[in-house]
Design a protein around this motif. Sequence first.
Motif, PDB file in Angstrom:
ATOM      1  N   MET A 143       0.818  -1.188   0.000  1.00 18.55           N
ATOM      2  CA  MET A 143       0.000   0.000   0.000  1.00 18.55           C
ATOM      3  C   MET A 143       0.870   1.263   0.000  1.00 18.55           C
ATOM      4  O   MET A 143       0.585   2.196  -0.715  1.00 18.55           O
ATOM      5  N   LEU A 144       1.921   1.238   0.814  1.00 20.68           N
ATOM      6  CA  LEU A 144       2.814   2.400   0.853  1.00 20.68           C
ATOM      7  C   LEU A 144       3.536   2.595  -0.471  1.00 20.68           C
ATOM      8  O   LEU A 144       3.785   3.735  -0.878  1.00 20.68           O
ATOM      9  N   GLU A 145       3.860   1.493  -1.137  1.00 15.93           N
ATOM     10  CA  GLU A 145       4.555   1.612  -2.417  1.00 15.93           C
ATOM     11  C   GLU A 145       3.673   2.344  -3.437  1.00 15.93           C
ATOM     12  O   GLU A 145       4.163   3.156  -4.206  1.00 15.93           O
ATOM     13  N   PHE A 146       2.368   2.044  -3.424  1.00 16.11           N
ATOM     14  CA  PHE A 146       1.466   2.750  -4.333  1.00 16.11           C
ATOM     15  C   PHE A 146       1.338   4.216  -3.929  1.00 16.11           C
ATOM     16  O   PHE A 146       1.328   5.097  -4.780  1.00 16.11           O
ATOM     17  N   TRP A 147       1.249   4.486  -2.628  1.00 16.88           N
ATOM     18  CA  TRP A 147       1.084   5.849  -2.147  1.00 16.88           C
ATOM     19  C   TRP A 147       2.260   6.728  -2.572  1.00 16.88           C
ATOM     20  O   TRP A 147       2.081   7.888  -2.926  1.00 16.88           O
ATOM     21  N   TYR A 148       3.463   6.172  -2.549  1.00 16.42           N
ATOM     22  CA  TYR A 148       4.660   6.934  -2.893  1.00 16.42           C
ATOM     23  C   TYR A 148       5.009   6.871  -4.387  1.00 16.42           C
ATOM     24  O   TYR A 148       5.923   7.548  -4.827  1.00 16.42           O
ATOM     25  N   SER A 149       4.292   6.050  -5.155  1.00 18.60           N
ATOM     26  CA  SER A 149       4.609   5.923  -6.577  1.00 18.60           C
ATOM     27  C   SER A 149       4.023   7.077  -7.378  1.00 18.60           C
ATOM     28  O   SER A 149       3.198   7.853  -6.892  1.00 18.60           O
ATOM     29  N   ASP A 150       4.439   7.155  -8.633  1.00 17.05           N
ATOM     30  CA  ASP A 150       3.916   8.181  -9.528  1.00 17.05           C
ATOM     31  C   ASP A 150       2.504   7.848 -10.006  1.00 17.05           C
ATOM     32  O   ASP A 150       1.822   8.709 -10.548  1.00 17.05           O
ATOM     33  N   LYS A 151       2.072   6.605  -9.810  1.00 18.05           N
ATOM     34  CA  LYS A 151       0.725   6.208 -10.210  1.00 18.05           C
ATOM     35  C   LYS A 151      -0.341   6.867  -9.336  1.00 18.05           C
ATOM     36  O   LYS A 151      -1.463   7.046  -9.769  1.00 18.05           O
ATOM     37  N   GLN A 154      -4.420  14.366  -7.003  1.00 14.97           N
ATOM     38  CA  GLN A 154      -5.860  14.422  -6.830  1.00 14.97           C
ATOM     39  C   GLN A 154      -6.352  13.231  -6.010  1.00 14.97           C
ATOM     40  O   GLN A 154      -7.212  13.384  -5.133  1.00 14.97           O
ATOM     41  N   LEU A 155      -5.817  12.054  -6.295  1.00 14.25           N
ATOM     42  CA  LEU A 155      -6.194  10.869  -5.541  1.00 14.25           C
ATOM     43  C   LEU A 155      -5.769  11.001  -4.082  1.00 14.25           C
ATOM     44  O   LEU A 155      -6.532  10.674  -3.170  1.00 14.25           O
ATOM     45  N   LYS A 156      -4.565  11.515  -3.857  1.00 10.61           N
ATOM     46  CA  LYS A 156      -4.094  11.723  -2.490  1.00 10.61           C
ATOM     47  C   LYS A 156      -4.989  12.712  -1.755  1.00 10.61           C
ATOM     48  O   LYS A 156      -5.311  12.519  -0.585  1.00 10.61           O
ATOM     49  N   GLY A 210      -7.083   6.914  11.733  1.00 11.03           N
ATOM     50  CA  GLY A 210      -7.220   8.033  10.805  1.00 11.03           C
ATOM     51  C   GLY A 210      -6.174   9.108  11.042  1.00 11.03           C
ATOM     52  O   GLY A 210      -5.589   9.639  10.093  1.00 11.03           O
ATOM     53  N   PHE A 211      -5.928   9.437  12.312  1.00 11.27           N
ATOM     54  CA  PHE A 211      -4.908  10.449  12.594  1.00 11.27           C
ATOM     55  C   PHE A 211      -3.503   9.944  12.265  1.00 11.27           C
ATOM     56  O   PHE A 211      -2.646  10.731  11.839  1.00 11.27           O
ATOM     57  N   ALA A 212      -3.265   8.646  12.419  1.00 13.85           N
ATOM     58  CA  ALA A 212      -1.975   8.093  11.996  1.00 13.85           C
ATOM     59  C   ALA A 212      -1.826   8.233  10.481  1.00 13.85           C
ATOM     60  O   ALA A 212      -0.750   8.575   9.976  1.00 13.85           O
ATOM     61  N   ALA A 213      -2.906   8.001   9.763  1.00 15.03           N
ATOM     62  CA  ALA A 213      -2.872   8.173   8.305  1.00 15.03           C
ATOM     63  C   ALA A 213      -2.637   9.638   7.942  1.00 15.03           C
ATOM     64  O   ALA A 213      -1.866   9.934   7.027  1.00 15.03           O
ATOM     65  N   ILE A 214      -3.260  10.557   8.669  1.00 11.92           N
ATOM     66  CA  ILE A 214      -3.055  11.987   8.415  1.00 11.92           C
ATOM     67  C   ILE A 214      -1.588  12.358   8.637  1.00 11.92           C
ATOM     68  O   ILE A 214      -1.005  13.133   7.867  1.00 11.92           O
ATOM     69  N   GLY A 215      -0.970  11.810   9.677  1.00  9.69           N
ATOM     70  CA  GLY A 215       0.457  12.066   9.917  1.00  9.69           C
ATOM     71  C   GLY A 215       1.314  11.604   8.756  1.00  9.69           C
ATOM     72  O   GLY A 215       2.250  12.293   8.342  1.00  9.69           O
ATOM     73  N   LEU A 216       0.977  10.441   8.209  1.00 12.91           N
ATOM     74  CA  LEU A 216       1.695   9.942   7.031  1.00 12.91           C
ATOM     75  C   LEU A 216       1.433  10.836   5.825  1.00 12.91           C
ATOM     76  O   LEU A 216       2.354  11.178   5.086  1.00 12.91           O
ATOM     77  N   PHE A 217       0.185  11.239   5.642  1.00 10.76           N
ATOM     78  CA  PHE A 217      -0.173  12.078   4.498  1.00 10.76           C
ATOM     79  C   PHE A 217       0.561  13.413   4.540  1.00 10.76           C
ATOM     80  O   PHE A 217       0.998  13.922   3.501  1.00 10.76           O
TER      81      PHE A 217
END
Length: 121
Positions: A1-9, A13-15, A103-110
Motif C-alpha cells: 500500500m505504501l509503495e502505491f502511495w509513494y509511486s507516480d501512479k 488528486q487521488l491523495k 485516521g490520525f496516523a494516516a493523516i500524519g503519514l499524508f
Amino acid sequence: MLEFWYSDKCSRQLKLMVCIATCVIIYLCSTVQPLSAVFTGISVGIGMAVHGLRALNLKIAVDNPYKKGFAILILIMPLMALISLMSVLPAQHKLMLAIQAIGFAAIGLFLLSGFPKRRFD
C-alpha cells in the motif's frame, strides 16, 4: 500500500481525495466521542514515524543483509504502536476512538509524504 502511495501512479488528486475522506471519517467518529489531544498527538506521531522509517529503508543498500529485517520492522513497529495505543483507549466507544486513532496516523503519514515532491514556486 505504501509503495502505491509513494509511486507516480498515485496522483495528487487521488491523495487529496483520500485525505478528505479520512478527515470526514474522523469527523463522523468524533461526533460520537472525540479522541483526546494526547492520543491524537501520539497517533499523528505514529504516522510520521511510518514515513521516517520508509525514508530510512530507502537509504539502505539493496545488497545489505539487514534490508529484509528492516522491511519487516517497518511493517511490525507501527502496527504494534497502534495496537498498544488502542489497548489504552477508554472502554466507552472504543471502536470510534480506534478508527480516529488510525485516521490520525494516516493523516500524519499524508502530511509528510506530500513534502518530498512539493514544489514551491
